[in-house]
Motif scaffolding. Sequence first.
Motif, PDB file in Angstrom:
ATOM      1  N   GLU A 106      34.918  35.532  59.482  1.00 37.73           N
ATOM      2  CA  GLU A 106      34.261  34.569  58.630  1.00 37.73           C
ATOM      3  C   GLU A 106      35.301  34.305  57.559  1.00 37.73           C
ATOM      4  OE1 GLU A 106      30.516  34.312  55.153  1.00 37.73           O
ATOM      5  OE2 GLU A 106      30.680  35.977  56.856  1.00 37.73           O
ATOM      6  N   ARG A 107      35.875  35.090  57.109  1.00 38.21           N
ATOM      7  CA  ARG A 107      36.897  35.002  56.211  1.00 38.21           C
ATOM      8  C   ARG A 107      37.964  33.877  56.520  1.00 38.21           C
ATOM      9  NH1 ARG A 107      41.566  37.890  54.113  1.00 38.21           N
ATOM     10  NH2 ARG A 107      42.123  37.521  52.043  1.00 38.21           N
ATOM     11  N   ILE A 108      38.454  34.413  57.802  1.00 31.08           N
ATOM     12  CA  ILE A 108      39.664  33.741  58.642  1.00 31.08           C
ATOM     13  C   ILE A 108      39.293  32.255  58.648  1.00 31.08           C
ATOM     14  CG2 ILE A 108      40.813  33.430  60.875  1.00 31.08           C
ATOM     15  CD1 ILE A 108      40.672  36.484  60.866  1.00 31.08           C
ATOM     16  N   ALA A 109      37.744  31.918  59.073  1.00 31.08           N
ATOM     17  CA  ALA A 109      37.500  30.651  59.148  1.00 31.08           C
ATOM     18  C   ALA A 109      37.531  29.777  58.095  1.00 31.08           C
ATOM     19  CB  ALA A 109      36.151  30.629  59.561  1.00 31.08           C
ATOM     20  N   ALA A 110      37.093  30.597  56.877  1.00 34.23           N
ATOM     21  CA  ALA A 110      37.063  30.006  55.541  1.00 34.23           C
ATOM     22  C   ALA A 110      38.558  29.463  54.907  1.00 34.23           C
ATOM     23  CB  ALA A 110      36.364  31.015  54.575  1.00 34.23           C
ATOM     24  N   ARG A 111      39.582  30.522  55.451  1.00 31.86           N
ATOM     25  CA  ARG A 111      40.912  30.226  55.278  1.00 31.86           C
ATOM     26  C   ARG A 111      41.575  29.167  55.865  1.00 31.86           C
ATOM     27  NH1 ARG A 111      43.981  34.423  52.651  1.00 31.86           N
ATOM     28  NH2 ARG A 111      45.687  33.965  53.907  1.00 31.86           N
ATOM     29  N   ARG A 112      41.106  29.035  57.152  1.00 29.32           N
ATOM     30  CA  ARG A 112      41.615  27.522  57.901  1.00 29.32           C
ATOM     31  C   ARG A 112      40.942  26.415  57.364  1.00 29.32           C
ATOM     32  NH1 ARG A 112      40.298  30.524  63.877  1.00 29.32           N
ATOM     33  NH2 ARG A 112      42.013  31.563  63.889  1.00 29.32           N
ATOM     34  N   ASN A 113      39.607  26.521  56.816  1.00 28.19           N
ATOM     35  CA  ASN A 113      39.157  25.306  56.091  1.00 28.19           C
ATOM     36  C   ASN A 113      39.557  24.974  54.611  1.00 28.19           C
ATOM     37  OD1 ASN A 113      37.682  24.582  58.440  1.00 28.19           O
ATOM     38  ND2 ASN A 113      35.959  26.139  57.758  1.00 28.19           N
ATOM     39  N   ARG A 114      40.542  26.113  54.187  1.00 26.54           N
ATOM     40  CA  ARG A 114      41.055  25.986  53.004  1.00 26.54           C
ATOM     41  C   ARG A 114      40.155  26.333  51.722  1.00 26.54           C
ATOM     42  NH1 ARG A 114      46.287  24.450  53.011  1.00 26.54           N
ATOM     43  NH2 ARG A 114      46.214  24.182  50.735  1.00 26.54           N
ATOM     44  N   ASP A 115      38.937  26.993  52.303  1.00 23.00           N
ATOM     45  CA  ASP A 115      37.855  27.238  51.161  1.00 23.00           C
ATOM     46  C   ASP A 115      38.350  28.800  50.673  1.00 23.00           C
ATOM     47  OD1 ASP A 115      35.569  27.928  49.891  1.00 23.00           O
ATOM     48  OD2 ASP A 115      34.283  27.609  51.442  1.00 23.00           O
ATOM     49  N   PHE A 116      39.445  28.823  49.791  1.00 24.44           N
ATOM     50  CA  PHE A 116      39.753  30.047  49.110  1.00 24.44           C
ATOM     51  C   PHE A 116      38.892  30.883  48.493  1.00 24.44           C
ATOM     52  CE2 PHE A 116      43.685  27.302  50.175  1.00 24.44           C
ATOM     53  CZ  PHE A 116      44.009  28.137  51.201  1.00 24.44           C
ATOM     54  N   ALA A 117      37.992  30.037  47.941  1.00 22.43           N
ATOM     55  CA  ALA A 117      37.091  30.652  46.870  1.00 22.43           C
ATOM     56  C   ALA A 117      36.056  31.505  47.703  1.00 22.43           C
ATOM     57  CB  ALA A 117      36.168  29.682  46.304  1.00 22.43           C
ATOM     58  N   ALA A 118      35.722  31.104  49.072  1.00 23.87           N
ATOM     59  CA  ALA A 118      34.839  31.889  49.875  1.00 23.87           C
ATOM     60  C   ALA A 118      35.780  33.023  50.578  1.00 23.87           C
ATOM     61  CB  ALA A 118      34.248  31.021  50.878  1.00 23.87           C
ATOM     62  N   SER A 119      37.094  32.663  50.637  1.00 18.45           N
ATOM     63  CA  SER A 119      37.914  33.834  51.258  1.00 18.45           C
ATOM     64  C   SER A 119      37.816  34.931  50.378  1.00 18.45           C
ATOM     65  CB  SER A 119      39.247  33.362  51.529  1.00 18.45           C
ATOM     66  OG  SER A 119      40.201  34.182  51.978  1.00 18.45           O
ATOM     67  N   ASP A 120      38.137  34.459  49.007  1.00 21.95           N
ATOM     68  CA  ASP A 120      38.193  35.695  47.992  1.00 21.95           C
ATOM     69  C   ASP A 120      37.034  36.326  47.739  1.00 21.95           C
ATOM     70  OD1 ASP A 120      40.998  34.922  47.680  1.00 21.95           O
ATOM     71  OD2 ASP A 120      40.596  33.842  45.825  1.00 21.95           O
ATOM     72  N   ARG A 121      35.956  35.504  47.955  1.00 22.36           N
ATOM     73  CA  ARG A 121      34.556  36.361  47.723  1.00 22.36           C
ATOM     74  C   ARG A 121      34.452  37.466  48.895  1.00 22.36           C
ATOM     75  NH1 ARG A 121      31.569  32.598  48.880  1.00 22.36           N
ATOM     76  NH2 ARG A 121      30.693  33.434  50.640  1.00 22.36           N
ATOM     77  N   ILE A 122      34.652  37.034  50.215  1.00 22.22           N
ATOM     78  CA  ILE A 122      34.616  37.832  51.129  1.00 22.22           C
ATOM     79  C   ILE A 122      35.418  39.137  50.862  1.00 22.22           C
ATOM     80  CG2 ILE A 122      34.665  38.392  53.642  1.00 22.22           C
ATOM     81  CD1 ILE A 122      34.026  35.149  53.865  1.00 22.22           C
ATOM     82  N   ARG A 123      36.843  38.909  50.533  1.00 25.44           N
ATOM     83  CA  ARG A 123      37.645  40.034  50.394  1.00 25.44           C
ATOM     84  C   ARG A 123      37.162  41.209  49.277  1.00 25.44           C
ATOM     85  NH1 ARG A 123      42.370  37.916  46.967  1.00 25.44           N
ATOM     86  NH2 ARG A 123      40.683  38.292  45.648  1.00 25.44           N
ATOM     87  N   ASP A 124      36.383  40.390  47.972  1.00 25.76           N
ATOM     88  CA  ASP A 124      36.226  41.245  47.146  1.00 25.76           C
ATOM     89  C   ASP A 124      34.817  42.137  47.631  1.00 25.76           C
ATOM     90  OD1 ASP A 124      38.318  40.201  45.862  1.00 25.76           O
ATOM     91  OD2 ASP A 124      37.192  38.962  44.443  1.00 25.76           O
ATOM     92  N   GLU A 125      33.773  41.415  48.503  1.00 32.01           N
ATOM     93  CA  GLU A 125      32.539  42.032  48.809  1.00 32.01           C
ATOM     94  C   GLU A 125      32.903  43.112  49.615  1.00 32.01           C
ATOM     95  OE1 GLU A 125      29.758  37.984  48.247  1.00 32.01           O
ATOM     96  OE2 GLU A 125      30.510  38.840  50.400  1.00 32.01           O
ATOM     97  N   LEU A 126      33.925  42.929  50.567  1.00 31.79           N
ATOM     98  CA  LEU A 126      34.281  44.000  51.434  1.00 31.79           C
ATOM     99  C   LEU A 126      34.844  45.331  50.421  1.00 31.79           C
ATOM    100  CD1 LEU A 126      35.537  42.136  54.550  1.00 31.79           C
ATOM    101  CD2 LEU A 126      33.667  43.699  54.354  1.00 31.79           C
ATOM    102  N   LEU A 127      35.749  44.895  49.576  1.00 38.05           N
ATOM    103  CA  LEU A 127      36.423  45.958  49.008  1.00 38.05           C
ATOM    104  C   LEU A 127      35.371  46.646  48.066  1.00 38.05           C
ATOM    105  CD1 LEU A 127      39.202  46.989  48.195  1.00 38.05           C
ATOM    106  CD2 LEU A 127      39.149  45.586  45.971  1.00 38.05           C
ATOM    107  N   ALA A 128      34.463  46.195  47.652  1.00 36.71           N
ATOM    108  CA  ALA A 128      33.295  46.752  46.934  1.00 36.71           C
ATOM    109  C   ALA A 128      32.300  47.842  47.838  1.00 36.71           C
ATOM    110  CB  ALA A 128      32.206  45.913  46.131  1.00 36.71           C
ATOM    111  N   GLN A 129      32.587  47.456  49.090  1.00 39.52           N
ATOM    112  CA  GLN A 129      31.906  48.138  50.231  1.00 39.52           C
ATOM    113  C   GLN A 129      32.729  49.171  50.730  1.00 39.52           C
ATOM    114  OE1 GLN A 129      30.373  44.761  52.369  1.00 39.52           O
ATOM    115  NE2 GLN A 129      28.600  45.799  52.281  1.00 39.52           N
ATOM    116  N   GLY A 130      34.192  49.389  50.280  1.00 43.69           N
ATOM    117  CA  GLY A 130      35.171  50.673  50.621  1.00 43.69           C
ATOM    118  C   GLY A 130      36.049  50.180  51.602  1.00 43.69           C
ATOM    119  N   VAL A 131      36.039  48.967  51.877  1.00 45.60           N
ATOM    120  CA  VAL A 131      36.895  48.225  53.002  1.00 45.60           C
ATOM    121  C   VAL A 131      38.253  47.329  52.336  1.00 45.60           C
ATOM    122  CG1 VAL A 131      37.205  46.843  54.888  1.00 45.60           C
ATOM    123  CG2 VAL A 131      35.331  48.208  54.736  1.00 45.60           C
ATOM    124  N   ALA A 132      39.455  47.799  52.496  1.00 46.30           N
ATOM    125  CA  ALA A 132      40.545  46.969  52.121  1.00 46.30           C
ATOM    126  C   ALA A 132      41.078  46.258  53.109  1.00 46.30           C
ATOM    127  CB  ALA A 132      41.579  48.031  51.232  1.00 46.30           C
TER     128      ALA A 132
END
Length: 469
Positions: A428-454
């Motif tokens: 889902e994040r890769i697709a957001a980055r391809r669509n240049r939706d960097f806000a969504a990309s960053d949000r997914i990254r931060d949500e995963l980090l909060a769940q213990g995934v870097a």
Amino acid sequence: MSAVSGADISGTVLPELKLYNTLTRQREAFAPLDPKLVRMYVCGPTVYDLAHIGNARPVIVFDLVYRLLRHLYGPSHVKYVRNITDVDDKINARAAQEYPGLDLNEAIAKVTFSTEAQFHDDLEALGVLHPDVEPRATEHIAEMRDLIERLVASGHAYVAEDHVLFSVPSMPDYGRLSNRPLEDMIAGARVDVAPYKRDAMDFVLWKPSKAGEPGWPSPSGIGVPGRPGWHIECSAMSWKHLGETFDIHGGGIDLVFPHHENELAQSRCAFHTGVMAKLWMHNGFLQVEGEKMSKSLGNFVTIRDLLADWPGDVLRLNMLKTHYRQPIDWTVKGLEESARTLEQWFDIATTEAHPRPAPAVLEALCDDLNTPKAIAEMHALKDHAGKKALAGTLAFLGFEPARLAAWSAAHAPVLAISEPEIEARIAERIAARRNRDFAASDRIRDELLAQGVALKDNKDGSTTWEAKR
């Protein structure tokens, strides 16, 4: 005897072993007094509390010396003795505090037994081999009394007010090991200016026990029970298990004076020998994050504390990265670097190998235990041809991939999300980055980090992940 013939059992030519001798202040070619048996004595712990990381340094350093000597001379031709001091004021104080309802001797036995067991558990986690002999001080009272009687009879010791004291002026070259001026030795010894002393530098071989303290029949006609001074213990135990003279005496640099200086004086004067040990080895001091380790500074750390956060093999490598005679600064950054190095080596090395150092590593170790150079040589074993040599070297140095794997499994983080869900979020994040939706990309990254995934974005456009500790 491989080191005498110049080659090991496989026919590999062995380098000459050279070690720095504190007594002579120079590196010397090592040759054992008895070519059939190399004998080494190292001062062990006083078992009153958990060992701290500074205590681990001599244990790891001389474990490596032991492994090296066994490789050069053969395991059956090396005898390593590391003592346990189980009679001490700190032991008495802790025993009285923790077991006030018990007889003091019974309480002391509980403290020393449990503390010694903790020490052995810690050393096993650090990959340290057990010495050939591990004598306890209280098992060698008879030998201590014998030494004291010899010293009194020869005029090197005297009885005063139920004490026996070594007469420092009776040994003309006293102070040779530490090479200090008399004024510095007096200050460093923190001497007790007792009225019964003939000279300020004289030190206690035996003293009367106070009421309730452990006590044994005293030597030299003293009528009251007593107990040994600290220094006579090691002279007695090394004599019992290694003889009047032996090859290597080791310990931390803090023991050079007064402990080792006094050991040397007692043994030489008791046996009328020119040496106690032919070669004296001492490891340097340890600091924590640039400061002297101290409970008052809040940076006092035990081996047990560190093992809760790091694999024992990482602690071992971190200790060996600094040359044994140099001071070491123990830092979290250094531990992190050691962990990464060890993981890289285990990823590259073959899974099984006979414990045998690569020739370049062995040459470095034979150069006064040059572990920084040995580690640099290990980094050069990363190509295909070096995989087996790297595995053999790791095993020889005391590192075990199974131990690291077991620690990692036990400390693996518990994820709050399943792996299929992680992969779906990454897609889902890769697709957001391809669509240049960097806000969504960053949000997914931060949500995963909060769940213990870097997440890690790679140069080829892929994204990988790892559980965050």
